[in-house]
Design an enzyme around this catalytic site. Structure first.
Site, mmCIF file in Angstrom:
data_model
loop_
_atom_site.group_PDB
_atom_site.id
_atom_site.type_symbol
_atom_site.label_atom_id
_atom_site.label_comp_id
_atom_site.label_asym_id
_atom_site.label_seq_id
_atom_site.Cartn_x
_atom_site.Cartn_y
_atom_site.Cartn_z
ATOM 1 N N GLN A 155 0.845 -1.191 0.000
ATOM 2 C CA GLN A 155 0.000 0.000 0.000
ATOM 3 C C GLN A 155 0.884 1.245 0.000
ATOM 4 O OE1 GLN A 155 -2.287 1.755 3.311
ATOM 5 N NE2 GLN A 155 -4.129 1.211 2.161
ATOM 6 N N TYR A 188 -5.770 11.054 4.163
ATOM 7 C CA TYR A 188 -4.392 11.311 3.746
ATOM 8 C C TYR A 188 -4.375 12.048 2.397
ATOM 9 C CZ TYR A 188 -3.631 8.421 7.771
ATOM 10 O OH TYR A 188 -3.659 7.940 9.059
ATOM 11 N N ARG A 209 -7.615 2.375 -2.639
ATOM 12 C CA ARG A 209 -8.437 2.368 -1.420
ATOM 13 C C ARG A 209 -9.060 3.745 -1.221
ATOM 14 N NH1 ARG A 209 -7.813 1.464 5.108
ATOM 15 N NH2 ARG A 209 -8.734 -0.591 5.053
ATOM 16 N N GLY A 220 -9.381 -6.328 9.677
ATOM 17 C CA GLY A 220 -8.298 -5.665 10.377
ATOM 18 C C GLY A 220 -8.045 -6.231 11.751
ATOM 19 N N ARG A 221 -8.755 -5.698 12.753
ATOM 20 C CA ARG A 221 -8.500 -6.099 14.138
ATOM 21 C C ARG A 221 -8.622 -7.609 14.372
ATOM 22 N NH1 ARG A 221 -12.633 -1.865 16.489
ATOM 23 N NH2 ARG A 221 -13.467 -2.284 14.404
#
Length: 385
Positions: A103, A187, A234, A325-326
């Site tokens: 990424q 971002y 993404r 993810g988590r």
């Protein structure tokens, strides 16, 4: 019992890759790169190798230049030493039978002068300080406020594009199987896309066609390096993390999806419901519909998914693949646990960012738990060994 018709375990062709399942490892910042130099290391290689059972691994967000750095201890992909470090990671993943995309990341305004070359201001589409946004600049700094950034000049856009192009070249040298362009979570590329952070009046701001200009230039440069079949993007159309918002996410992201479809990229990963903040109440179905109407490639869903919801939404045609993810942080063998409908380890969020092996490479797999249980059964009573 295993279900041969389980949608999570149907194979899938993604660009040049044959994925054995649809349980993907989300890009997850873990902030454990070797210092100085933000260099991936052997511990990082073990972490990713443990999760090689994922249909596809996305690397943690990886800065394409020193200017693109926004948090201490995050890895880069702009120096020879970093490329060597990532090569250790991709080799370990491939040895375990896995597949991995890098990424590519530029944080834009979500940085600090302490992290920028020569103490410069972070850069952004507009000189707007993101209210409430924070970062960490050292092991003991705690979270600090992000300062007002410097607005990029039109003539500087080509340099941003070249940073991503070189990052893509370096990712190929490091042995990745493809790349994902990070245009989400507040971002730099997300800052250009969304109206709340982009207040420019030149060809890079204003109408959605102008706000898309830099992100599309970046994607085109990355395609030049990798080919469209090995590139994804993404996005987080309704994400509020890092003080983000867009006045009309349906218009903005349907238009962006159409342009990405024209470029022929392999996939879009869509952050539908971020634990870091989301303007939508639940999944933004209207926005998802608009994106899917414009983009005909692979749709990868992200955001607090359970295995059961992933199964339902794949069956309903709401997504093709799902990133986790988590749950993947705490369960290196997450696909196997989903296959067996096994209990999941609980994650420790105090170890998400920075540190050592604790909360990183020490979560047990089902097989390790079984071995441990067998040893306890076989151990004679009173044995303190």
């Amino acid at each position: 019992m295993n279900n041969p018709n389980d949608p999570l375990f149907q194979p899938y062709s993604l660009g040049d890759l044959a994925l054995p399942n649809r349980v993907l490892l989300s890009p997850l910042t873990r902030a454990r790169a070797t210092q100085p130099g933000d260099i991936p290391n052997e511990m990082n290689a073990r972490y990713y190798q443990q999760r090689a059972g994922a249909g596809l691994i996305f690397s943690e967000a990886t800065q394409v230049s020193p200017q693109g750095k926004g948090y201490a201890f995050t890895p880069g992909i702009h120096s020879p030493e970093q490329v060597v470090g990532w090569k250790k990671v991709t080799t370990a993943v491939h040895m375990a039978g896995g597949r991995m995309h890098a990424q590519l990341w530029h944080v834009g305004r979500i940085s600090h002068t302490a992290l920028q070359p020569d103490g410069n201001k972070p850069v952004a589409p507009s000189a707007i300080q993101p209210e409430g946004a924070k970062t960490f600049i050292s092991a003991d700094s705690g979270m600090v406020d992000v300062p007002e950034p410097k607005a990029l000049e039109a003539g500087e856009m080509s340099d941003i594009v070249e940073q991503f192009r070189q990052g893509a070249i370096n990712a190929k040298s490091a042995g990745f199987d493809g790349v994902e362009v990070h245009a989400a979570n507040g971002y730099l590329l997300d800052q250009f896309l969304k109206s709340g952070s982009n207040q420019r009046t030149d060809e890079f701001g204003g109408a959605v066609e102008n706000r898309m200009r830099l992100p599309l230039m970046v994607v085109e440069a990355v395609i030049d390096v990798w080919g469209k079949e090995n590139v994804g993007v993404r996005i987080s159309p309704t994400g509020s993390f890092n003080a983000m918002y867009d006045e009309d996410p349906v218009e903005t992201f349907s238009a962006f999806a159409c342009r990405l479809n024209d470029l022929g990229i392999a996939y879009l990963e869509v952050v539908e419901d971020s634990f870091q903040g989301n303007h939508a109440n639940g999944r933004p179905e209207e926005v998802i519909d608009a994106i899917q109407a414009g983009f005909k490639g692979t749709y990868i869903a992200n955001g607090a998914y359970t295995a059961e919801e992933a199964r339902k939404r794949i069956n309903a045609g709401r997504c093709d693949l799902v990133t986790f993810g988590r749950p993947f942080i705490a369960n290196p063998d997450l696909p196997e646990r989903f296959r067996q409908h096994a209990e999941l380890n609980k994650w420790d969020d105090s170890t998400f960012y920075g540190g050592d092996e604790r909360g990183y490479t020490d979560y047990p797999t089902l097989k390790e738990l079984e071995i441990s249980a067998s040893r306890k059964l076989l151990s004679p009573k009173g044995n303190k060994a």
